[in-house]
Design a protein around this motif. Structure first.
Motif, short mmCIF file in Angstrom:
data_model
loop_
_atom_site.label_atom_id
_atom_site.label_comp_id
_atom_site.label_asym_id
_atom_site.label_seq_id
_atom_site.Cartn_x
_atom_site.Cartn_y
_atom_site.Cartn_z
N PRO A 48 0.85 -1.20 0.00
CA PRO A 48 0.00 0.00 0.00
C PRO A 48 0.88 1.24 0.00
O PRO A 48 2.02 1.22 0.49
CB PRO A 48 -0.79 -0.13 1.30
N ASP A 80 0.77 3.87 1.76
CA ASP A 80 1.13 4.41 3.07
C ASP A 80 2.25 3.62 3.76
O ASP A 80 2.68 4.00 4.84
CB ASP A 80 -0.09 4.55 3.98
N ARG A 81 2.72 2.56 3.14
CA ARG A 81 3.92 1.91 3.66
C ARG A 81 5.16 2.75 3.38
O ARG A 81 6.19 2.62 4.05
CB ARG A 81 4.08 0.52 3.04
N GLU A 137 -4.16 3.20 1.33
CA GLU A 137 -4.31 1.74 1.25
C GLU A 137 -4.25 1.22 -0.19
O GLU A 137 -4.16 0.01 -0.42
CB GLU A 137 -5.64 1.31 1.88
N THR A 167 -2.74 0.08 -3.64
CA THR A 167 -1.46 -0.58 -3.88
C THR A 167 -0.75 -0.01 -5.10
O THR A 167 -1.37 0.55 -6.01
CB THR A 167 -1.63 -2.09 -4.07
#
Length: 446
Positions: A73, A75-76, A85, A87
Motif C-alpha cells: 500500500p 502508506d507503507r 491503502e 497498492t
C-alpha cells in the motif's frame, strides 16, 4: 504517409521516426516550429502521457532493487491523508479507482498543484470506483507514483529519471522543460486555417504523468526499448527484460465490449492480429499529441522496432494512428533479414530419449530440441503459436520447468524404466505417454 497525415489533419508541425536495431534511424519532419523556423530533427515536442511509461519503469526499477513491492500500500512508504491503502500495482494498471485528476479544475485553470498541495488535498479526491473493479485512467495515480519513486530513492522524480533512465539509454533530447528548440503547440481552428497558440504549462507535482518534452528520434528509440529491451540494453542495466515482459502482460482491457486495447503495468497494449502487439502510450497536452509504440511478434518484425509521431496540434487525432501504420509498413516493405538455418549441437543424452511424439489429455504433442533448449508443441498448433520452452532444474536431471509458452512455471517430470528409457512424463501433473490413452490408462494401440 507522414506528409499526407500532416496535410489532412492540418498539423502545424509533425515529426515522425522509426528505430530498428538493424538499420539507421528514419526521421521525417514536416511543417514548422511555430516560431518562423522549419522543424529540425532536434525540435522538441510535448509528449504528454507518454511520460507515464517512464514513471512506470522507474517504479519497477524500485521494485527490482528491493525498495518496494507492487502489492505494497502507498502508506507503507508515503505519509498520506487519504487513499494510502491503494497498492502500487493498482496505480500502475489504472485499476485503483482513483479519480482522473488531482482535486480542483486543473484543466480549467491550467495550474497544477505542487507537491505539498497534492498531498494536502488528497483527502478531497474521490475514489470513483472500488479498487480492482475495472480500468479507470488516472493522472493523479501516476503523480503519486512519481512521488513514491522520489521518496524511496531520496531524490526528485526528475533527478531519478535522468540518472536511472535517460542518461544510460542516451535519450539526451528528453527533458522536463522545453528548451530553446521546442515547437509551439496549437489549437487549429475547426472552420478556418487559423492556428491559435496554446499557453505553456508546467504540471508541477503532476509532472510524472505528463511533463516531458522530447524528439521523435528519442521516442522511437524509447518505443523500441519497451518492445525489445535486450536489443538495446543487453546487460539489463536499466531494467531486466523479464521485468519489461511483466509490464507488457495485460492486466485489464480499456473497454469491456470492444477488446481493441489493454493496459499492463504503465503500458498501453494494442493487438494487431496474428500474435502481434504494439506496446507504448499516447500523449495529449494543450497543443500537442504524441504516439509512441514498439512492435512485438509476427513474422518479419526486426529486433527493437519502434515508431514515434509527435505533432503540434491538440486535435489532430489522425496522427495517433500513424505510429501503428509506420510499424506495419516497415514489416511489409522492409522486413527483418532472414538468417539461414545452420546445424546445431545434438541434444544431451538424458534428453534424447524423450524427443518425438507424446500424448496427453487425448492430444498429441511433439517434444524437440532446438537452439539448445527442450521445446514442446501441440501437433495441431498453428505455425505462429510459440512453443513451450523448458529449462533444467538444478540437481534434478529428469525434471524441467516451463519458462515460456504453455503451462509456464509448471514442472515436467520424466519417469524411466529399469533400462533408463523414458516411458512416461507428467507435465503440470498431467500424464503423458507414447500412445493415446484414456485417463484410466486404457491404451488405444491397434
Amino acid at each position: 504517409m507522414t506528409r499526407q497525415v500532416q496535410v489532412r489533419a492540418r498539423v502545424p508541425g509533425l515529426a515522425a521516426a522509426v528505430y530498428r536495431a538493424d538499420r539507421p534511424p528514419w526521421i521525417c519532419t514536416v511543417g514548422g516550429t511555430g516560431n518562423d523556423t522549419a522543424l529540425e530533427e532536434q525540435t522538441r515536442f510535448r509528449i504528454g502521457s507518454v511520460t507515464k511509461t517512464f514513471t512506470a519503469l522507474l517504479t519497477m526499477q524500485c521494485r527490482d532493487d528491493g525498495l518496494l513491492d507492487l502489492d505494497d500500500p502507498l502508506d507503507r512508504h508515503l505519509d498520506l491523508p487519504a487513499h494510502g491503502e491503494l497498492t502500487v500495482r493498482r496505480l500502475l494498471s489504472h485499476t485503483a479507482g482513483l479519480q482522473r485528476e488531482p482535486y480542483g479544475d486543473v484543466w480549467d485553470t491550467l495550474r497544477a498543484p505542487d507537491a505539498e498541495q497534492l498531498v494536502a488535498e488528497l483527502a478531497r479526491a474521490e475514489r470513483v470506483l472500488p479498487p480492482g473493479r475495472r480500468y479507470h485512467y488516472s493522472n493523479l495515480a501516476m503523480a503519486l507514483l512519481g512521488r513514491l519513486v522520489g521518496q524511496v530513492r531520496g531524490a526528485s522524480w526528475a533527478e531519478v529519471l535522468t540518472e536511472k533512465v535517460l542518461t544510460p539509454l542516451g535519450l539526451t533530447a528528453t527533458t522536463v522543460s522545453p528548451g530553446p528548440r521546442a515547437a509551439t503547440g496549437f489549437l487549429v481552428d475547426a472552420y478556418s486555417d487559423e492556428a491559435h497558440p496554446e499557453p505553456p504549462t508546467d504540471f508541477g507535482a503532476v509532472g510524472p504523468a505528463a511533463q516531458l518534452w522530447s524528439t521523435a528520434a528519442d521516442m522511437a528509440r524509447w518505443a523500441a526499448f519497451l518492445a525489445d529491451p535486450a536489443a538495446l540494453d543487453a546487460a539489463g542495466r536499466v531494467l531486466a527484460a523479464s521485468t519489461l515482459e511483466e509490464m507488457r502482460w495485460p492486466v485489464t482491457v480499456t473497454d469491456e465490449s470492444v477488446w481493441t486495447s489493454g493496459f499492463g503495468l504503465g503500458l498501453i497494449l494494442v493487438p494487431q492480429g496474428d500474435r502481434v502487439v504494439h506496446v507504448g502510450h499516447d500523449g495529449a497536452m494543450p497543443g500537442f499529441l504524441a504516439g509512441v509504440y514498439g512492435r512485438r511478434g509476427g513474422e518479419g518484425t526486426p529486433a527493437a522496432l519502434g515508431a514515434a509521431v509527435l505533432g503540434s496540434s491538440g486535435t489532430a487525432t489522425q496522427l495517433l494512428e500513424l505510429p501503428h501504420r509506420l510499424l506495419a509498413a516497415v514489416v511489409e516493405h522492409d522486413p527483418a533479414d532472414i538468417d539461414p538455418w545452420l546445424p546445431g549441437d545434438p541434444a544431451p543424452g538424458h534428453v534424447r530419449g524423450l524427443l518425438g511424439r507424446w500424448w496427453g489429455e487425448g492430444f498429441e504433442y511433439v517434444f524437440s530440441w532446438h537452439d539448445g533448449t527442450l521445446r514442446a508443441r501441440g501437433a495441431g498448433d498453428p505455425a505462429g503459436r510459440p512453443p513451450a520452452v523448458f529449462a533444467s532444474v538444478a540437481d534434478r536431471p529428469d525434471v524441467f520447468r516451463s519458462v515460456s509458452g504453455r503451462e509456464v512455471g509448471e514442472l515436467l517430470r520424466l519417469t524411466r524404466d529399469a533400462d533408463g528409457v523414458v516411458v512416461r512424463m507428467h507435465w503440470a501433473t498431467y500424464r503423458f505417454t507414447r500412445h493415446q490413452e484414456t485417463f484410466d490408462r486404457h491404451d488405444f494401440r491397434a
